[in-house]
Each structure stands twice: as C-alpha cells, then as structure tokens.
Design an enzyme around this catalytic site. Structure first.
Site, short mmCIF file in Angstrom:
data_model
loop_
_atom_site.label_atom_id
_atom_site.label_comp_id
_atom_site.label_asym_id
_atom_site.label_seq_id
_atom_site.Cartn_x
_atom_site.Cartn_y
_atom_site.Cartn_z
N ILE A 139 71.68 34.79 -6.22
CA ILE A 139 72.95 34.71 -6.64
C ILE A 139 73.43 35.85 -7.12
CG2 ILE A 139 72.82 32.24 -7.41
CD1 ILE A 139 71.83 33.07 -10.33
N ASP A 140 74.82 36.13 -7.52
CA ASP A 140 75.56 37.48 -7.98
C ASP A 140 75.01 37.69 -9.23
OD1 ASP A 140 77.13 37.15 -5.52
OD2 ASP A 140 78.75 36.29 -6.58
N LYS A 141 75.11 38.93 -9.54
CA LYS A 141 75.01 39.77 -10.81
C LYS A 141 75.41 39.10 -11.96
CE LYS A 141 75.82 44.24 -13.35
NZ LYS A 141 76.30 45.38 -13.31
N THR A 143 76.64 35.96 -11.98
CA THR A 143 76.64 34.52 -12.19
C THR A 143 74.97 34.18 -12.66
OG1 THR A 143 77.72 34.25 -10.18
CG2 THR A 143 76.20 32.55 -10.59
N ARG A 240 83.49 31.58 -5.33
CA ARG A 240 84.43 32.61 -5.61
C ARG A 240 85.61 32.75 -4.62
NH1 ARG A 240 81.07 37.85 -7.40
NH2 ARG A 240 83.11 38.44 -8.10
#
Length: 305
Positions: A139-141, A143, A240
C-alpha cells in the site's frame, strides 16, 4: 556461489523491458550486465528463456541465477509494529501513515521491511528478493492499514496466487472531495502509467490494465464524503486514480487532488486499508482482519471536517 531467486513483477513495472526491470531490482548492476545474463539463458519465465527486450507483465514470476555480488544489504531495525495477527506462516500488520513498505531510492531505512526483518529475524519469504523479503503486496506510503507479510515461500506462493485471481478481500475507507451523486457505484477503466507524468497513473492510457473499484457512501458532509471502497483488482494507485477521474479525488492527495484543497497538518491522502481477507495458505480456511481507523482519520470524521 550463485543462487537462484524469483521476483514477482508489480503493476508499476508493467511494460518495462526485462533488462531495465532487473537493473531496478539490483541497483548496483548495469543493464548491460543483465543483457548478457539474459542472453546466456540465466533469466527465465516459467522455465523458458527470455530476451532483454521482453516487456514484463504484472504477476510475472521472473527467475534469475543471481550473481554472487548482487543485491543490497537491508538493515534490520527495531521499529515498533502494530500486529493484527501472527503465526508461523504470516504476519498481518497495521501500517502507519508515512511508512514506505520496502527500501528504494531515498528510503533505505525506516521501511516496513526494515521493521519486519528485526521482528521476524531470518523467517521471511525470499520470492521477491533481497529488497522485498516477505512482501506479497503493498500500500502507498501515506495510506494506512492492513498488509500481510509472508514468513516463507510456501505462504508467499499461495497468497500470490489468490492476488493474481483477485480472490483476496480488500476493503478501504476514504474521504473524498465533493459529493458523488450516486450512493454506490462501480468504476471500470484501464489504468496505466501517465505519459505526461511518470510519477502518476492515469485512466484510459496505452498499455493500461483493467481496474475495477466498487464504492458506497457511508456519510455525506457539506464539502466531503466518507466512502467505503472494495477492490476487484489491485493496480497501482487504483482508488486514488479512479476517484480523481470521477471528479472526487481523495482529500489531501498530493498527486491527484487540487493543490489548494488540503487540511492543515495533514500529510497525504485520506485512505485506509481497513479489511483484508484471504484463504490461509496452511489451514485453507478463510480469515479476515480489521485495521481500526487511525487517530487522524477518526478525528476528521468526529469534527465533521
């Protein structure tokens, strides 16, 4: 002594030349080195030799006879982990905001991989190589939320198969700008690298891959909406990108949202991976885990933004 290793191709590398992909995995080695290695038949996909110009695809498992000096040394760091579940095969953690999943340019320390190396010692799967031990998805930084880490190759392989056929349950919570007209909906569009900005993904671009996101409204506010998302696919930045394309980007999203629409003191998009469910690789029973909303997120809702 050389050792054989296998690497899974993530969506962000879709369409990348094979020699370039391997040069990213092994940053200390050149593309020219890997072109020679590939031509010697030491890089394979499903037992078949490849060409340096082969374009890797998401989910490919690339096997390479690793040179003795390859790779980078990742340090184990005593970083606290919010553990939702743990057994001999896997670890489910609640990743905090601002933590990168694995080391990369500009993030050699302080990542989730640094933390799990310390916690699990040498008990991590090696399928994704030295820089991503145990990591089967990301998962993104900015998130937050649930993420599974595999302690052995058996568990990693079984979970990778489930991700490939989209049978893993992944439900997210997010706050978006504006108010979608519908109470629920499904977004279907191809997502690929934005040709105008390589840091971003975009809908309806060449070489894009189909992405499917379900959403439903949980609560409406004056200028924002609290939503639940469920993923059928797992493309890079999927939620997103889809919400921005719908005209309702995630609140405080630095890449896909408007620069002037931010919340004081809030860094990064309001997105949380709340629910993660899958068939346990060992017991073959379905398990599901819940990561509670982070404090910043709950406070935004309590204060009605």
């Amino acid at each position: 002594m050389a050792a054989e290793q296998t690497f899974e191709v993530y969506a962000e590398y879709e369409g990348t030349r094979l020699d370039r992909f391997l040069a990213v995995i092994y940053p200390k080695l050149s593309r020219a080195f890997f072109q020679k290695l590939i031509r010697c038949g030491q890089v394979q996909l499903s037992g078949k030799s490849l060409k340096p110009s082969y374009s890797v695809k998401t989910g490919d498992l690339i096997t390479v006879l690793v040179p003795p000096a390859a790779g980078i040394e990742i340090q184990a760091e005593d970083i606290p982990l919010d553990i939702l579940y743990e057994d001999d095969d896997l670890l489910v953690v609640n990743k905090p905001k601002g933590m990168v999943v694995h080391p990369g340019p500009g993030h050699q320390t302080g990542t989730l991989v640094n933390a799990v190396l310390y916690h699990c010692k040498d008990q991590l799967s090696g399928i994704n190589g030295e820089i991503r031990p145990g990591i089967v998805h990301r998962i993104d930084k900015d998130t937050t939320g649930s993420l599974v880490v595999c302690k052995n190759d058996f568990a990693h392989g079984r979970l990778a198969e489930q991700l490939k056929v989209h049978s893993v349950t992944r439900r997210y919570r997010g706050i978006v700008i504006g108010c979608p007209k519908e109470e629920c909906g499904v977004i279907r569009s191809e997502i690929g690298r934005d040709p105008k900005n390589r840091l971003k993904m975009a809908c309806s671009v060449a070489n894009g891959r189909m992405a499917v996101t379900h959403y439903r409204v949980l609560e409406r506010f004056a200028r924002h909406t609290y939503l639940e998302f469920e993923l059928e696919t797992g493309r890079t930045h999927q939620i997103r990108v889809h919400m921005a394309d719908l005209g309702h980007p995630l609140l405080a999203d630095p890449l896909y949202g408007p620069a002037k629409c931010s919340i004081r003191g809030l860094q990064g998009q309001c997105l949380h991976a709340m629910t993660l469910g899958f068939v346990h690789p060992r017991t073959e029973k379905y398990v599901e885990f819940q990561a509670p909303l982070p404090e910043y997120f709950a406070k935004l809702l309590e204060g009605s933004l």
